[in-house]
Design an enzyme around this catalytic site. Structure first.
Site, PDB file in Angstrom:
ATOM      1  CG  ASN A 210       0.890   2.162  -2.561  1.00 43.49           C
ATOM      2  OD1 ASN A 210       1.087   1.695  -1.455  1.00 43.49           O
ATOM      3  ND2 ASN A 210       1.511   1.704  -3.643  1.00 43.49           N
ATOM      4  CG  ASP A 279      -0.588  -1.030 -11.350  1.00 40.09           C
ATOM      5  OD1 ASP A 279       0.049  -2.086 -11.159  1.00 40.09           O
ATOM      6  OD2 ASP A 279      -1.723  -0.829 -10.890  1.00 40.09           O
ATOM      7  CE  LYS A 289      10.793  22.104  -4.606  1.00 39.44           C
ATOM      8  NZ  LYS A 289      10.825  23.312  -3.831  1.00 39.44           N
ATOM      9  CG  ASP A 306       2.327  -7.719 -12.984  1.00 37.29           C
ATOM     10  OD1 ASP A 306       2.697  -8.580 -12.148  1.00 37.29           O
ATOM     11  OD2 ASP A 306       1.193  -7.208 -12.963  1.00 37.29           O
ATOM     12  CB  ILE A 307       7.220  -8.032  -9.522  1.00 36.90           C
ATOM     13  CG1 ILE A 307       7.751  -6.602  -9.632  1.00 36.90           C
ATOM     14  CG2 ILE A 307       8.247  -8.947  -8.863  1.00 36.90           C
ATOM     15  CD1 ILE A 307       7.935  -5.894  -8.303  1.00 36.90           C
ATOM     16  CG  PHE A 323      -1.824  -9.978  -1.024  1.00 35.61           C
ATOM     17  CD1 PHE A 323      -0.793 -10.881  -0.866  1.00 35.61           C
ATOM     18  CD2 PHE A 323      -2.598  -9.655   0.090  1.00 35.61           C
ATOM     19  CE1 PHE A 323      -0.533 -11.472   0.355  1.00 35.61           C
ATOM     20  CE2 PHE A 323      -2.348 -10.231   1.323  1.00 35.61           C
ATOM     21  CZ  PHE A 323      -1.320 -11.142   1.464  1.00 35.61           C
ATOM     22  CE  LYS A 337      -6.032  -7.036  -9.938  1.00 38.42           C
ATOM     23  NZ  LYS A 337      -6.111  -6.090  -8.844  1.00 38.42           N
TER      24      LYS A 337
HETATM   25  O1  PMT Z   1       0.965  -2.861   3.585  1.00 33.45           O
HETATM   26  P1  PMT Z   1      -0.310  -2.774   4.389  1.00 33.45           P
HETATM   27  O2  PMT Z   1      -0.602  -1.374   4.863  1.00 33.45           O
HETATM   28  O3  PMT Z   1      -0.343  -3.774   5.501  1.00 33.45           O
HETATM   29  O4  PMT Z   1      -1.526  -3.118   3.404  1.00 33.45           O
HETATM   30  C1  PMT Z   1      -1.638  -4.412   2.877  1.00 33.45           C
HETATM   31  C2  PMT Z   1      -2.044  -4.388   1.397  1.00 33.45           C
HETATM   32  C3  PMT Z   1      -3.456  -3.835   1.245  1.00 33.45           C
HETATM   33  C4  PMT Z   1      -1.063  -3.542   0.576  1.00 33.45           C
HETATM   34  C5  PMT Z   1      -1.953  -5.895   0.921  1.00 33.45           C
HETATM   35  O5  PMT Z   1      -2.871  -6.658   1.648  1.00 33.45           O
HETATM   36  C6  PMT Z   1      -2.255  -6.024  -0.573  1.00 33.45           C
HETATM   37  O6  PMT Z   1      -3.383  -6.110  -1.011  1.00 33.45           O
HETATM   38  N1  PMT Z   1      -1.155  -6.031  -1.412  1.00 33.45           N
HETATM   39  C7  PMT Z   1      -1.246  -6.051  -2.874  1.00 33.45           C
HETATM   40  C8  PMT Z   1      -1.559  -4.658  -3.355  1.00 33.45           C
HETATM   41  C9  PMT Z   1      -1.643  -4.577  -4.882  1.00 33.45           C
HETATM   42  O7  PMT Z   1      -0.802  -4.000  -5.472  1.00 33.45           O
HETATM   43  O8  PMT Z   1      -2.647  -5.254  -5.394  1.00 33.45           O
HETATM   44  P2  PMT Z   1      -2.992  -5.277  -6.993  1.00 33.45           P
HETATM   45  O9  PMT Z   1      -4.349  -5.881  -7.040  1.00 33.45           O
HETATM   46  O10 PMT Z   1      -2.810  -3.941  -7.606  1.00 33.45           O
HETATM   47  O11 PMT Z   1      -1.905  -6.236  -7.609  1.00 33.45           O
HETATM   48  C10 PMT Z   1      -2.109  -7.648  -7.791  1.00 33.45           C
HETATM   49  C11 PMT Z   1      -0.844  -8.398  -7.475  1.00 33.45           C
HETATM   50  O12 PMT Z   1       0.184  -8.099  -8.419  1.00 33.45           O
HETATM   51  C12 PMT Z   1      -0.251  -8.112  -6.109  1.00 33.45           C
HETATM   52  O13 PMT Z   1       0.201  -9.321  -5.567  1.00 33.45           O
HETATM   53  C13 PMT Z   1       0.921  -7.182  -6.411  1.00 33.45           C
HETATM   54  O14 PMT Z   1       1.964  -7.329  -5.462  1.00 33.45           O
HETATM   55  C14 PMT Z   1       1.357  -7.664  -7.785  1.00 33.45           C
HETATM   56  N2  PMT Z   1       1.956  -6.624  -8.636  1.00 33.45           N
HETATM   57  C15 PMT Z   1       1.234  -5.545  -9.038  1.00 33.45           C
HETATM   58  C16 PMT Z   1       1.802  -4.618  -9.898  1.00 33.45           C
HETATM   59  C17 PMT Z   1       3.129  -4.811 -10.329  1.00 33.45           C
HETATM   60  N3  PMT Z   1       3.708  -3.926 -11.147  1.00 33.45           N
HETATM   61  N4  PMT Z   1       3.821  -5.874  -9.923  1.00 33.45           N
HETATM   62  C18 PMT Z   1       3.265  -6.799  -9.108  1.00 33.45           C
HETATM   63  O15 PMT Z   1       3.922  -7.764  -8.727  1.00 33.45           O
END
Ligand code: PMT
Length: 404
Positions: A210, A279, A289, A306-307, A323, A337
């Protein structure tokens, strides 16, 4: 002076013989990684030319409030918003008086009224002017408003007199400026941050990923360190240099990030999950390849761990901050969330259309069980400091409740 790295400092230079020292100060600030823009008063230009500062800062020097050309490049309001800190060195008695009394009759004094970032003044003037009761009253006003006053030093003055009013040396001003970024609100705590994207391999040369640049997460890690915490960072692949004094673990995939976090989480009091973790990953990675043979290609994906959920579900879970990156229904999705992942806090950002991902600025709405706060659009470095202030408040409140 690691605290200066990446900081945006607006250096104001006013009229006085000490203006020559500002050139040394500018070089020092830049050498320690600060991004500096210079605003000179007309008085300052009697002592040093804008060209000197332009050459040293590598940026145009701002001198006029009503200059159409300069305003179209970066207007005074934008300049005021751009800065993390306004540092005026030297500050003449006249400029001190103007700032103390809200006078805005030139670019520098107008900027001081238009900004909400900290202001620091390094006064430099004749000792009688410094000791004059009007100047001392202005000084009190400025101190009461929370402005940082650096010096002045005592000693021989350019006018031949002896006494207080000499500007501090450039090295001292740079050091005090660096220290002003330290808050100590997280002293004694250990913070683990994730940042950047993950890459999920398809074959030896391709991956799914991403647009996360890591800027937000790195800024959060730095802000936590400035707040006095011992910080570790688990980072996906990004083009950012490793911050000094932060222990960085580099990973590629979500599974690698998961295992790096799980290895370190026992040593964390606060976990901040800013990484854009994929995800899904490939059910099986091709060993060679993939050849372009068929007209279409199907990839089978499986869910990644999901960490954040795994961390917050731990028995002695750290204070967990997530976030939420959303393209729609920001509040509803972030709140869901916050509850589903059993978090202490969540910072929601609107993403897409050049917002959030890979931008230098961002805006966040932070939610916790009993409150919420909007952090307006700002450089990610400043936003990160505001976020860390909020986290420290809630973290300290939770710990105080536990001990009562
Ligand atoms: O890196 P930049 O270019 O500065 O951009 C910043 C950002 C937009 C990436 C940042 O501000 C941000 O929003 N990060 C979280 C992105 C995300 O994966 O959001 P989510 O809504 O999909 O996930 C929710 C939370 O679960 C997040 O804290 C994520 O880190 C966590 N997660 C998600 C999936 C997973 N398998 N494990 C996780 O821990």
């Amino acid at each position: 002076m690691y605290q200066l790295a990446g900081k945006r400092i607006l250096l104001g230079v006013t009229g006085g013989i000490a203006a020559y020292k500002s050139a040394v100060l500018l070089r020092l600030l830049r050498n320690h990684g600060a991004d500096v823009r210079v605003v000179m008063t007309h008085g300052a230009m009697e002592f040093v030319t804008p060209l000197t500062f332009q050459a040293l800062s590598g940026k145009p020097v701002h001198t006029e409030l009503l200059d159409l050309e300069a305003e179209s490049a970066m207007g005074h309001i934008e300049l005021a918003r751009w800065a993390d800190l306004v540092l005026i060195a030297p500050t003449s008695a006249n400029v001190m008086a103007k700032i103390a009394n809200g006078v805005a009759d030139d670019l520098l004094s107008t900027l001081c009224l238009a900004t909400d970032v900290p202001l620091m003044l390094a006064p430099a003037m004749n000792q009688q002017m410094w000791l004059n009761s009007v100047t001392q009253e202005n000084l009190e006003k400025l101190k009461n408003r929370g402005l940082g006053i650096l010096g002045p030093a005592e000693g021989e003055q350019a006018c031949g007199e002896n006494g207080p009013g000499r500007m501090l040396e450039a090295e001292e001003i740079a050091l005090l400026t660096a220290k002003s970024f330290e808050t100590n609100i997280l002293t004694g705590s250990r913070v683990l941050v994730t940042a950047g994207p993950t890459r999920e391999a398809i074959d030896p040369v391709r991956y799914i990923s991403n647009r996360s640049s890591g800027k937000m997460g790195y800024a959060v890690a730095l802000a936590a360190m400035e707040a006095g915490a011992q910080v570790s960072l688990v980072s996906g692949p990004v083009n950012l240099s490793e911050p000094e004094r932060i222990n960085v673990t580099k990973v590629n995939s979500a599974v690698e990030m998961h295992s790096a976090v799980m290895q370190q989480i026992c040593n964390a009091d606060i976990f901040i999950s800013a990484a854009a973790v994929a995800d899904y990953s490939l059910e099986s990675i091709a060993r060679q390849k993939i050849k372009k043979s068929d007209d279409s290609l199907q990839l089978k994906l499986k869910k990644n761990p999901d960490i954040l959920s795994d961390v917050s579900a731990m028995q002695n879970a750290p204070f967990s901050v997530g976030f939420a990156a959303e393209t729609e229904n920001l509040e509803a999705n972030a709140q869901s969330k916050l509850h589903a992942k059993k978090l202490d806090m969540i910072a929601a950002n609107q993403v897409g259309d050049e917002q959030g991902f890979d931008a230098d600025t961002n805006a966040l709405t932070v939610y916790w069980k009993t409150g919420q706060k909007q952090l307006q659009q700002a450089p990610k470095t400043r936003l990160a400091r505001n976020l860390i202030n909020l986290i420290a408040d809630q973290y300290n409140a939770k710990n105080t409740n536990k001990t009562h």
